[in-house]
Scaffold this active site. Structure first.
Site, PDB file in Angstrom:
ATOM      1  N   ASP A 254      -1.411  -1.492   5.890  1.00  0.00           N
ATOM      2  CA  ASP A 254      -1.354  -1.031   7.277  1.00  0.00           C
ATOM      3  C   ASP A 254      -2.361  -1.767   8.149  1.00  0.00           C
ATOM      4  O   ASP A 254      -3.366  -2.265   7.665  1.00  0.00           O
ATOM      5  CB  ASP A 254      -1.648   0.474   7.343  1.00  0.00           C
TER       6      ASP A 254
ATOM      7  N   GLU B 152       0.839  -1.183   0.000  1.00  0.00           N
ATOM      8  CA  GLU B 152       0.000   0.000   0.000  1.00  0.00           C
ATOM      9  C   GLU B 152       0.883   1.246   0.000  1.00  0.00           C
ATOM     10  O   GLU B 152       1.710   1.421   0.882  1.00  0.00           O
ATOM     11  CB  GLU B 152      -0.881  -0.048   1.259  1.00  0.00           C
TER      12      GLU B 152
ATOM     13  N   ASP C  28      -8.013   1.826   6.905  1.00  0.00           N
ATOM     14  CA  ASP C  28      -7.695   1.977   5.486  1.00  0.00           C
ATOM     15  C   ASP C  28      -7.025   0.731   4.924  1.00  0.00           C
ATOM     16  O   ASP C  28      -7.326   0.285   3.827  1.00  0.00           O
ATOM     17  CB  ASP C  28      -6.753   3.171   5.279  1.00  0.00           C
TER      18      ASP C  28
ATOM     19  N   ASP D  43      -4.607  -0.718   9.941  1.00  0.00           N
ATOM     20  CA  ASP D  43      -5.689   0.195  10.339  1.00  0.00           C
ATOM     21  C   ASP D  43      -6.887   0.007   9.401  1.00  0.00           C
ATOM     22  O   ASP D  43      -6.885  -0.888   8.559  1.00  0.00           O
ATOM     23  CB  ASP D  43      -5.196   1.647  10.335  1.00  0.00           C
TER      24      ASP D  43
END
Ligand code: 1YM
Length: 649
Positions: free
Chosen positions: A514, A441, A518, A516
């Protein structure tokens, strides 16, 4: 064994002459030792999957009794001591002696392989799970089995250990009850695990309740502190199955009724239920004798053939299709949910997995029913007819557009593996099984990964921002998407009808995003793409998720990486005093050494392999998370708030 064979007296002829059960109609083929020696031959595997087959086989016997019209209620209990109880309220097993073997019939059924009368005179002997070998196999593979049989006003009991009788058949006394109760303890010497999963059992029992309308199946989980009870009983049968799948998927249906068709010929029964929704994917599930035929077969072929034919004829007749317009089998699948279920006396299975029906008369039966009943339904419900044809026409146009886009892209050379995407930092190794492709990403994390990797076998493809949501896109957009084509090029194996796993360029495809929300979104978008367009990559275990650390805990020179809050607490205690705790917000915050050590070094990293445990569930999850209906997604996220960032399909 020879002796048993000689004593084996059941013949098709005697069963036909005397349709009612008689204690001599028992087939005797082989001893139970063979089952314990080669369990795989009888239950396929000794993994968790094989373990669960034990329950299915016993339940199948109760379902046969229900289909014969004698049993209304089946109860399955997962007991606190690891055993399972299956109880039905049928007639109970005949309580007499087997005339040739000189043993009680119940004992013969549980101790002699392939024992079993021709089941249920007018019904179907359908226990598909273990190809009918049933009860004796469960007995052979159990540490202990206890039976209580209630029949004709009397109760009887018998017990076995590892297939051998340890408590002789005896009468317990009078009873008003009827039916058989089986309690078994799976043998840990045989199985890799003896822990039953409620979820797996539940899915199977629910499915069986859908397939056998009106049968009441109760599941009780009495393990652990809280005991639970669920009841599965669907008067609507496979109609309700289709409704359920639609609900799971969370799409809008295009017409209100589930269309239901049924027909019988020469003792075989076929049922079809279907409904269209506004999604682009389809679910067609077929069963023969209550067994899921994963590889389809004649019943599914009959259905698919006839469906396209009927819709073409209907569309032409009512001028919903232009003269030159023709719907293909693929077009009429878009947005379809269908169940095809057949029950027949003498099911023939093809293919190694025994999951493909071979009886050719069934093809004719199913296609005949669809041709007749579906056509009539559409004539009587022209609104539904119009909407269904319009959906298929849209699919046909989408297919045409996809073809044009694909050709355009091919002309530009984008799908040829010879031209690799600019952003790809490839590895040197050429042998696919040794190589890894990291999908990273963001450009900055991509840069760090490039610097930190072992370039001999690790390749990096940075992904800019969000990739296209393929759940909301037709193929034409996928072929022309800037976010997807580099991925297709790098993998080399093509997509859809051109997919060829032999051309895959990397053994492991690792999604590195990540930890998280997102990151979870990007992971889900990628998995959606793989699931819909490169499913074999998931099925063959090529797709992984990297697990980056959440914290770095350090004190002086000592450093620890923690992947969960619990781990963090433990390291804080371990290092004691004034430790420094850093929370990683993203992969981009790590330097190349840290990234290598925590997330990329095969010696120290954690990878999560993505598997499809339950294709239906995964399909539903993707539709819910990625489709355009907000409400089911909101409900799902609320119900699973803490899991969503850790999506594991
Ligand atoms: C919890 C498991 O096995 N129930 C069960 C089994 C049988 C019958 C009824 C039954 C069948 C027939 C006649 C028949 C079985 N019978 C045999 C055999 N529950 C469970 N309930 N009477 C009772 O098929 O004609 C095998 S299983 F061999 F005796 F017919």
């Amino acid at each position: 064994m020879e002796e048993l064979l000689e004593q084996g007296v059941n013949t098709e002829a005697s069963a036909a002459e005397a349709p009612a059960y008689d204690d001599s109609q028992i087939q005797v083929l082989e001893g139970l030792e063979a089952v314990r020696k080669r369990p795989g031959m009888y239950i396929g595997t000794t993994s968790s999957k094989g373990l669960h087959h034990l329950i299915y086989e016993i339940v199948d016997n109760s379902i046969d009794e229900a289909l014969a019209g004698y049993c209304k209620q089946i109860t399955v209990i997962l007991n606190g001591d690891g055993s399972v109880t299956v109880k039905d309220d049928g007639r109970g097993v005949p309580s007499g002696m087997h005339p040739k073997l000189g043993k009680p019939t119940l004992e013969v059924i549980y101790t002699v392989l392939h024992a079993g009368g021709k089941f249920g005179g007018g019904g179907y002997r359908i226990a598909g799970g273990l190809h009918g070998v049933g009860a004796s196999v469960v007995n052979a593979l159990s540490k202990r089995v206890e039976l209580v049989n209630c029949r004709d006003g009397k109760a009887y009991a018998i017990a076995f250990e590892q297939g051998k009788t340890v408590e002789a058949f005896r009468e317990l006394g009078d009873t008003a009850d009827h039916g058989l109760t089986v309690r078994f303890w799976p043998d840990p010497e045989i199985f890799e695990t003896v822990e039953f999963e409620a979820d797996v059992v539940r899915t199977r029992l629910r499915e069986q309740a859908f397939l056998n309308a009106g049968v009441n199946i109760c599941l009780r989980d009495e393990r652990g502190e809280e005991h639970t009870e669920e009841i599965f009983c669907f008067e609507g049968g496979i109609r309700t199955f289709v409704e359920y799948l639609n609900q799971q998927k969370g799409c809008s249906v295009l017409h209100n009724d589930v269309i239901y068709m049924m027909g019988e010929k020469d003792g075989s029964l076929a049922e079809v239920a279907l409904q269209y929704n506004d999604s682009y994917s389809n679910i067609v599930i077929s069963f023969a004798n209550n067994m899921h035929t994963v590889d389809g077969g004649t019943h599914e072929q009959g259905f698919r053939m006839s469906l396209a034919k009927v819709l073409n004829e209907y569309g032409k007749k009512f001028k919903l299709l232009k003269d030159d317009e023709r719907l293909t089998a693929e077009d009429v699948l878009e947005g379809l949910i269908a169940i095809v279920s057949v029950k027949l006396e003498d099911a023939q299975f093809e293919s190694q997995t025994k999951a493909k029906l071979g009886n050719s008369e069934i093809r004719t039966l199913v296609s005949g029913i669809v041709a007749d009943k579906l056509y009539t339904y559409l004539e009587e419900n022209p609104q539904a007819g119009k909407i269904i044809i319009e959906k298929a026409v849209a699919a046909a146009r989408g297919r045409e557009a996809a073809k044009r886009a694909r050709e355009l892209t091919r002309r530009k050379g984008l799908l040829e593996s010879a031209s690799l995407p600019h952003k790809l930092a490839d590895c040197n190794e050429r042998r696919m099984e040794y190589t890894e492709l990291y999908l990273v990403e963001g450009d900055s994390a991509g840069g760090t990964a490039k610097d930190g990797r072992e370039s001999q076998f690790q390749a990096i493809l940075p992904l800019r921002g969000k990739i296209l949501n393929v759940e909301k896109s037709h193929l034409d957009r996928i072929y022309s998407s800037d976010s997807i084509t580099p991925l297709i090029q790098a993998l080399g194996c093509g997509i859809g009808s051109e997919f060829d796993i032999g051309k895959l360029r990397y053994g492991k495809v690792i999604i590195m995003a990540d930890a998280d929300v997102d990151g979870a979104h990007i992971r889900t978008l990628l998995l959606t793409f793989f699931f819909r367009h490169m499913k074999p990559l998931i099925e063959n275990g090529h797709i992984y998720a990297a697990v980056p650390p959440l914290y770095k805990i350090s004190r002086g020179k000592a450093e620890r990486y923690a992947f969960s809050d619990e781990e963090k607490e433990a390291y804080v205690l371990e290092l004691g005093g004034n430790v420094r705790v850093e929370r990683y917000k993203g992969l981009g915050e790590m330097d190349k050494e840290q990234l290598w050590e925590t997330t990329m070094n095969p010696e120290t990293r954690t990878l999560k392999r993505i598997t499809i445990n339950d294709a239906i569930k995964a399909d539903a999850l993707f539709s819910i998370l990625m489709g355009d209906k907000v409400e089911p997604r909101r409900a799902f996220i609320e119900a699973n708030a803490k899991y969503v960032t850790n999506l594991d399909v």
